[in-house]
Write an enzyme that holds these catalytic residues in place. Structure first.
Site, PDB file in Angstrom:
ATOM      1  N   GLU A  76       0.820  -1.219   0.000  1.00  0.00           N
ATOM      2  CA  GLU A  76       0.000   0.000   0.000  1.00  0.00           C
ATOM      3  C   GLU A  76       0.849   1.262   0.000  1.00  0.00           C
ATOM      4  O   GLU A  76       0.404   2.318  -0.444  1.00  0.00           O
ATOM      5  CB  GLU A  76      -0.930   0.019   1.225  1.00  0.00           C
ATOM      6  CG  GLU A  76      -2.291  -0.583   0.924  1.00  0.00           C
ATOM      7  CD  GLU A  76      -3.313  -0.340   2.038  1.00  0.00           C
ATOM      8  OE1 GLU A  76      -4.402  -0.887   1.898  1.00  0.00           O
ATOM      9  OE2 GLU A  76      -3.039   0.368   3.022  1.00  0.00           O
ATOM     10  N   HIS A  97       8.380 -26.590  -1.907  1.00  0.00           N
ATOM     11  CA  HIS A  97       7.742 -27.707  -2.614  1.00  0.00           C
ATOM     12  C   HIS A  97       6.544 -27.232  -3.436  1.00  0.00           C
ATOM     13  O   HIS A  97       5.752 -28.040  -3.902  1.00  0.00           O
ATOM     14  CB  HIS A  97       7.332 -28.783  -1.607  1.00  0.00           C
ATOM     15  CG  HIS A  97       8.513 -29.359  -0.885  1.00  0.00           C
ATOM     16  ND1 HIS A  97       9.063 -30.580  -1.202  1.00  0.00           N
ATOM     17  CD2 HIS A  97       9.285 -28.842   0.096  1.00  0.00           C
ATOM     18  CE1 HIS A  97      10.110 -30.802  -0.422  1.00  0.00           C
ATOM     19  NE2 HIS A  97      10.268 -29.750   0.381  1.00  0.00           N
ATOM     20  N   LYS A 122     -14.340  -0.057  -3.580  1.00  0.00           N
ATOM     21  CA  LYS A 122     -15.386   0.331  -2.615  1.00  0.00           C
ATOM     22  C   LYS A 122     -16.517   1.036  -3.331  1.00  0.00           C
ATOM     23  O   LYS A 122     -17.692   0.786  -3.069  1.00  0.00           O
ATOM     24  CB  LYS A 122     -14.809   1.262  -1.534  1.00  0.00           C
ATOM     25  CG  LYS A 122     -13.853   0.588  -0.593  1.00  0.00           C
ATOM     26  CD  LYS A 122     -13.464   1.549   0.519  1.00  0.00           C
ATOM     27  CE  LYS A 122     -12.318   1.001   1.345  1.00  0.00           C
ATOM     28  NZ  LYS A 122     -11.693   1.980   2.200  1.00  0.00           N
TER      29      LYS A 122
HETATM   30  O1  PA5 Z   1      -3.708   0.936   5.781  1.00  0.00           O
HETATM   31  C1  PA5 Z   1      -4.837   1.365   5.621  1.00  0.00           C
HETATM   32  O2  PA5 Z   1      -5.087   2.574   5.710  1.00  0.00           O
HETATM   33  C2  PA5 Z   1      -5.997   0.441   5.340  1.00  0.00           C
HETATM   34  O3  PA5 Z   1      -5.575  -0.869   5.163  1.00  0.00           O
HETATM   35  C3  PA5 Z   1      -6.999   0.488   6.481  1.00  0.00           C
HETATM   36  O4  PA5 Z   1      -6.351   0.115   7.657  1.00  0.00           O
HETATM   37  C4  PA5 Z   1      -8.188  -0.418   6.220  1.00  0.00           C
HETATM   38  O5  PA5 Z   1      -8.818  -0.058   5.006  1.00  0.00           O
HETATM   39  C5  PA5 Z   1      -9.199  -0.323   7.355  1.00  0.00           C
HETATM   40  O6  PA5 Z   1      -9.594   0.996   7.532  1.00  0.00           O
HETATM   41  P1  PA5 Z   1     -10.352   1.461   8.823  1.00  0.00           P
HETATM   42  O7  PA5 Z   1      -9.458   1.284   9.979  1.00  0.00           O
HETATM   43  O8  PA5 Z   1     -10.699   2.886   8.562  1.00  0.00           O
HETATM   44  O9  PA5 Z   1     -11.586   0.590   8.954  1.00  0.00           O
END
Ligand code: PA5
Length: 446
Positions: A288, A309, A423
């Protein structure tokens, strides 16, 4: 102690190239240090170890543990996804007895997770488990609006209320969320839940050392103070810019391999099965943070020797696009020797008196040489053992390295614009109010 070793890259790169990338890493370090780069309002994670050890967060988490111990809670359902899930999950997996779920070797409540998927069977089967146990719940969402955990929480909240009554439910549910915004915050205030705050300046994937990770880890009976102490030692060690800085070295090497040698995939490998979810945490951290603007090293993982394996063939012999980073653990926590056998029908007497870990280590060295011969550079990040202190070192080392590495790559490490596309489509398909036009348009594409 956490050490790095890049000898497994020597035959692939030239030292002067590495020095040039160390220079780039030094510039990136300064950007992180002066807090003048892209995403600089999300740098709160840098000083979490020192700040948290100086504050009373650990005590507040211990208070919840004591409250729930008084109620004889034996199952804590932790709800969250992405950065609100993977840190705690990786710590619980790394530090628990492998067969804890059936062996119950620990006195602490069992920690299970929900909201990290939309599997209907997963939730039904979790409900089967909850019906046999004394349950409490930690719901974690920074935004307070993420759909997957919100759905899981609605179902689990209703179960807890029906089972224990509404008043008792408000003592068995704790929320970890934003200090003011989001549906989870307003719901928690309305229902009278105890809430823990996720700092504004810490993004999800950097939040394992906030209540997001700390509360579940404390509730699981692990030594969170030792995790923070390990992280603190890294915080201090990595705060000095220079060629000796191991986070700068790691960031420099991986960017050099990516940019100059076409190594587009980094496989995080381990020879310790308990690190499988640590690799998942690491994949989110780097995936990310770096995968944007058409750039980024694709983070993958393998658990060896198991995956030798299955994926071993590709790594040895497939397209030459990857390098490996070993997260090595020098000493196992337990010991087991291979005994001699009079009949020797399996032909293994040549290993008599050797430990299983010795065999694992030889497999590790053999794999390293084979993969290097096959054109796969290997980086090593080693810790002495897999305990809380060293896990804390690993968390902080990779977070700091990630910040530097993404700046070397030239991307903002702290945003994730690409996560929104699915989303939007999902909301349109689920006919969420406000998405009417998008619903109409997306239906035409199906
Ligand atoms: O790293 C990030 O920002 C995302 O992976 C969030 O942690 C994830 O989408 C969950 O978001 P939230 O904590 O707002 O529910």
């Amino acid at each position: 102690m956490l050490t790095v070793n890049f000898k497994g890259c020597d035959s692939f790169i030239k030292n002067e190239e590495f020095q040039a990338y160390i220079q780039k890493a030094a510039e990136a370090f300064n950007t992180l240090d002066k807090e003048n780069g892209a995403g600089n309002d999300f740098l709160g994670w840098k000083h979490l170890p020192s700040e948290t050890l100086a504050g009373d967060l650990l005590k507040q988490c211990e208070d919840i543990k004591t409250l729930w111990a008084g109620k004889k809670v034996d199952l804590v359902v932790v709800i969250g996804i992405g950065g609100s899930y993977l840190g705690a999950k990786s710590a619980v997996e790394a530090l628990s007895h492998t067969f804890e779920a059936t062996l119950h070797a620990s006195d602490a409540p069992q920690i299970v997770f929900a909201g990290q998927n939309l599997g209907e069977d997963y939730l039904c089967e979790l409900m089967d488990l909850m019906k046999t146990r004394n349950v409490a719940c930690v719901v974690i969402s920074k935004s307070g609006t993420t759909t997957e955990p919100a759905i899981a929480f609605r179902i689990i909240k209703q179960y807890i209320e029906q089972t224990y009554g509404k008043a008792e439910a408000s003592e068995r549910i704790v929320a970890v969320t934003d200090k003011a915004r989001g549906a989870l915050k307003s719901l928690s205030d309305q229902e009278g839940y105890k809430t823990f705050v996720i700092p504004d300046n810490v993004g999800g994937r950097f939040s394992v050392l906030t209540p997001v990770g700390i509360l579940p880890i404390v509730l699981g009976g692990f030594d969170m103070k030792a995790i923070l102490e390990g992280a603190l030692d890294m915080e201090k060690q990595l705060s000095v810019c220079g060629p000796e800085n191991i986070a700068m070295q790691y960031a420099a090497m991986r960017n050099l391999l990516y940019s100059e040698y076409g190594k587009k995939v980094e496989v995080l490998i381990n020879f310790v099965p308990k690190l499988m979810y640590f690799a998942e945490w690491w994949k989110q951290l780097f995936g990310e943070s770096e995968g944007k603007d058409g750039k980024g090293i694709f983070p993958a993982s393998c658990s060896f020797t198991t995956d030798l394996h299955s994926m071993g063939q590709f790594i040895q012999d497939g397209e030459r696009i990857m390098f490996e980073t070993l997260v090595g653990v020098k000493n196992p926590a337990r010991s087991m020797n291979i005994e001699s056998d009079e009949q020797n029908l399996d032909g293994l007497n040549f290993l008599s008196g050797k430990s299983v870990d010795y065999c694992n280590h030889m497999a590790q060295l053999g794999t390293k040489l084979a993969h290097i011969d096959g054109g796969v550079p290997q980086l090593e990040v080693q810790v002495d053992k897999l305990d809380e202190y060293h896990l804390g070192q690993l968390f902080y080392f990779f977070e700091f390295s990630c910040g530097i590495s993404a700046y070397v790559l030239g991307v903002n490490p702290f945003n994730q614009p690409g996560v929104e596309a699915y989303k939007k489509n999902m909301f349109a398909l689920l006919e969420k109010p406000g998405y009417e036009q998008a619903t109409e348009e997306i239906r035409k594409r199906l």
